[in-house]
Design a protein around this motif. Structure first.
Motif, short mmCIF file in Angstrom:
data_model
loop_
_atom_site.label_atom_id
_atom_site.label_comp_id
_atom_site.label_asym_id
_atom_site.label_seq_id
_atom_site.Cartn_x
_atom_site.Cartn_y
_atom_site.Cartn_z
N GLN A 68 38.05 13.70 52.39
CA GLN A 68 38.98 14.66 52.96
C GLN A 68 39.27 14.29 54.42
O GLN A 68 38.38 13.90 55.17
CB GLN A 68 38.40 16.06 52.86
N PRO A 204 33.43 25.48 52.64
CA PRO A 204 34.76 25.47 53.29
C PRO A 204 35.67 24.38 52.77
O PRO A 204 36.88 24.59 52.61
CB PRO A 204 34.43 25.27 54.77
N ALA A 205 35.10 23.21 52.45
CA ALA A 205 35.93 22.13 51.92
C ALA A 205 36.41 22.45 50.52
O ALA A 205 37.56 22.15 50.15
CB ALA A 205 35.13 20.82 51.93
N MET A 208 39.06 25.14 50.82
CA MET A 208 40.25 24.56 51.43
C MET A 208 41.03 23.75 50.39
O MET A 208 42.26 23.81 50.35
CB MET A 208 39.85 23.67 52.61
N LYS A 209 40.30 23.02 49.57
CA LYS A 209 40.96 22.24 48.53
C LYS A 209 41.64 23.14 47.52
O LYS A 209 42.79 22.90 47.10
CB LYS A 209 39.95 21.34 47.85
N LEU A 212 44.66 24.94 49.12
CA LEU A 212 45.79 24.03 49.27
C LEU A 212 46.51 23.85 47.94
O LEU A 212 47.75 23.77 47.88
CB LEU A 212 45.30 22.69 49.80
N TYR A 279 47.79 32.17 52.44
CA TYR A 279 47.27 30.82 52.18
C TYR A 279 47.06 30.04 53.48
O TYR A 279 46.07 29.32 53.62
CB TYR A 279 48.23 30.06 51.27
N LEU A 283 43.50 28.42 54.87
CA LEU A 283 43.32 27.02 55.22
C LEU A 283 42.87 26.87 56.67
O LEU A 283 42.00 26.04 56.98
CB LEU A 283 44.63 26.25 54.99
N GLU A 284 43.43 27.66 57.58
CA GLU A 284 43.02 27.57 58.98
C GLU A 284 41.57 28.03 59.15
O GLU A 284 40.84 27.48 59.98
CB GLU A 284 43.96 28.42 59.84
N TYR A 285 41.15 29.04 58.41
CA TYR A 285 39.76 29.47 58.49
C TYR A 285 38.82 28.37 58.01
O TYR A 285 37.78 28.10 58.64
CB TYR A 285 39.57 30.74 57.66
N CYS A 286 39.17 27.72 56.91
CA CYS A 286 38.33 26.63 56.40
C CYS A 286 38.30 25.46 57.37
O CYS A 286 37.24 24.84 57.58
CB CYS A 286 38.85 26.18 55.03
N ARG A 287 39.42 25.15 57.98
CA ARG A 287 39.45 24.09 58.99
C ARG A 287 38.53 24.42 60.16
O ARG A 287 37.78 23.58 60.65
CB ARG A 287 40.88 23.90 59.51
#
Length: 501
Positions: A68, A204-205, A208-209, A212, A279, A283-287
């Motif tokens: 990733q 989180p990854a 996030m995946k 996305l 969404y 994604l921003e939270y996971c980042r």
């Protein structure tokens, strides 16, 4: 009786040389073999990582996270930060020949690759490294240090590293401590596998995946306009299918052929911006979670951060960099210790391999040197070149300032070098008592006359001021200076002769 002791009773004999002890001071009292821990019942110690235990997998699952972009970029950033540090061998208390031997050996190694492999310990918790020994003359040195996959190894109940060999069963093959060193992060007795930073990035990854994926589906569904075809109420199924095929061709090619009694309407998806933001926030939270896990902060990667927060975040990242550098230094020093033990003996001190940031060292040294210079200490150009890594020609050597000879005063003897005994004798011969008396009377005559004519101190000072321009005492001063010089020189020579006697 061979044993020395004492009969404390008719039936009990206590030996003096063999005190009764229940446990040796070096034995473990609290051990896995005596505990109720369920892990102690197995043949080997499983990795207590909660993610791996829940998934029922090994650390191979963490290797997939490196593909990733966000996780892989942070890994590359952490490794590059350690590789950018200054590094060298410090002799310390080690003998010079040992330090030179280790330095020559390290020069032949690809340290950049070795350091990159050692830094995997912070990602997976531990990183085994195999030492490939080879003879060099009468010595033995590792030809290379090769990092091996951590999933090939395990720890037993005694916290000893074992290799998962095919012919060794579940317990594995015990690793020779002279062949393997292990770089570990936050390893303890309870968890010899260490702590893996990628375990904090797993969920989180994953989210996030998945987020996305759904975001892409949402974009495909609501990002493009909807094409709606209308056909007459009495149309057959074949006519309806033909209209759908025409609409599909229209979406792809923007061209369609429809009956004259049908109609097409293009409708934009409205009111879905709030759903898209859901969404995006996920994604921003996971980042942010991944950046915090890998870098200790998210201020240097988020767009909403300011200068102050980014600067504070960079300091946190430096702390993590220093921790990674400590793992590398500990592993390399363990390998150096093995080389010294095998070639020079266990009692010989080994040099230490260190990593540091040159900018911080230069700032500290510069402040110290400035304070010493202000205090009057003068450093040589060789010191400046050695301390600050300056090249030849960077420093301009100024000529040493010539100290001015102080003026001759009556109370200060002039110390001049004596060339030889003949020059000293000539200086003494040049001065006669008659000349000295004559010059003294000539210089003091106006002063005596001024004192005889004066009535008080103020008038005497006035008369002296009037006659002082004509007062010529230069010759008298010169001869007095010569006398002081001769007396001082004669005293030094006499003292030196007494010491020789």
């Amino acid at each position: 009786m061979s044993s020395k002791g004492l009969w404390v009773s008719p039936t009990e004999f206590v030996r003096f040389a063999e005190p009764k002890r229940e446990k040796s001071f070096t034995d473990h009292i609290a051990s896995r073999s005596r505990s109720f821990d369920a892990q102690a019942l197995g043949m080997y110690l499983p990795n207590p990582d909660p993610i791996l235990k829940a998934q029922g997998k090994d650390i191979t699952v963490y290797r997939d996270l490196r593909s990733q972009a966000l996780v892989g970029g942070n890994i590359r950033r952490r490794k590059s930060a350690v590789l950018a540090l200054e590094r060298d061998l410090k002799r310390g208390k080690a003998p010079v020949r040992v330090e030179r031997f280790i330095r020559d050996w390290l020069t032949d190694l690809d340290l950049d690759r070795i350091i990159r492999e050692l830094l995997d310990a912070s990602l997976f918790g531990f990183q085994p490294v195999e030492l490939m020994w080879k003879p060099v003359g009468l010595q033995m040195v590792p030809e290379d240090l090769l990092g091996k996959p951590a999933e090939w190894f395990l720890y037993d109940q005694d916290n000893q590293l074992r290799f998962r060999a095919r012919d060794a069963g579940l317990k594995g093959e015990l690793c020779d401590p002279q062949r393997f060193i292990v770089a570990r992060q936050d390893a303890t007795y309870n968890n010899p596998y260490g702590f893996a930073d990628l375990s904090m990035c797993f969920w989180p990854a994953v989210f996030m995946k998945g987020g996305l994926k759904f975001w892409v589906q949402f974009t495909e569904k609501y990002g493009s306009p909807w094409v709606i075809g209308k056909h007459p109420r009495g149309a057959t199924s074949g006519e309806t299918d033909l209209l759908l095929d025409s609409l599909e061709a229209m979406v792809q090619d923007a061209v369609a052929a429809i009956p004259d009694d049908a109609s097409i309407e293009i409708v934009e998806a409205a009111g879905k911006a709030g759903s898209a933001d859901v969404y995006r926030e996920l994604l921003e939270y996971c980042r942010s979670e991944i950046n915090v896990a890998m870098l200790g902060q998210n201020q240097t990667t988020e767009k909403d951060s300011n200068r102050a927060s980014a600067t504070a975040g960079a300091e946190v990242t430096k702390d993590i960099r220093d921790g990674d550098a400590g793992i590398v230094a500990a592993a390399l020093n363990a390998a150096i210790r093995l080389v010294v033990d095998i070639n020079f003996g266990e009692s010989v001190d080994a040099p230490l391999y260190e990593l540091w940031e040159q900018e911080e060292i230069d700032k500290t040294l510069a402040e110290r040197d400035k304070n010493l210079t202000d205090a009057g200490v003068k450093f040589t150009p060789a010191y400046w070149a050695r301390t600050y890594n300056l090249q030849e020609g960077d420093l301009v050597e100024l000529p040493a300032p010539v100290e001015a000879t102080p003026a001759v005063e009556f109370t200060e003897p002039v110390l001049r070098p004596v060339l030889d005994q003949a020059a000293l004798d000539q200086a003494i011969a040049d001065i006669s008592a008659e000349q000295l008396q004559e010059q003294a009377e000539q210089a003091l005559l106006p002063v005596i006359e001024a004192l005889q004519q004066g009535r008080d101190g103020t008038e005497v000072l006035g008369l002296l001021a009037e006659v002082s321009p004509d007062l010529d005492a230069t010759a008298l001063q010169d001869r007095l200076a010569r006398l002081m010089f001769i007396a001082d020189t004669w005293g030094r020579l006499s003292a030196a002769a007494d010491l020789e006697d």
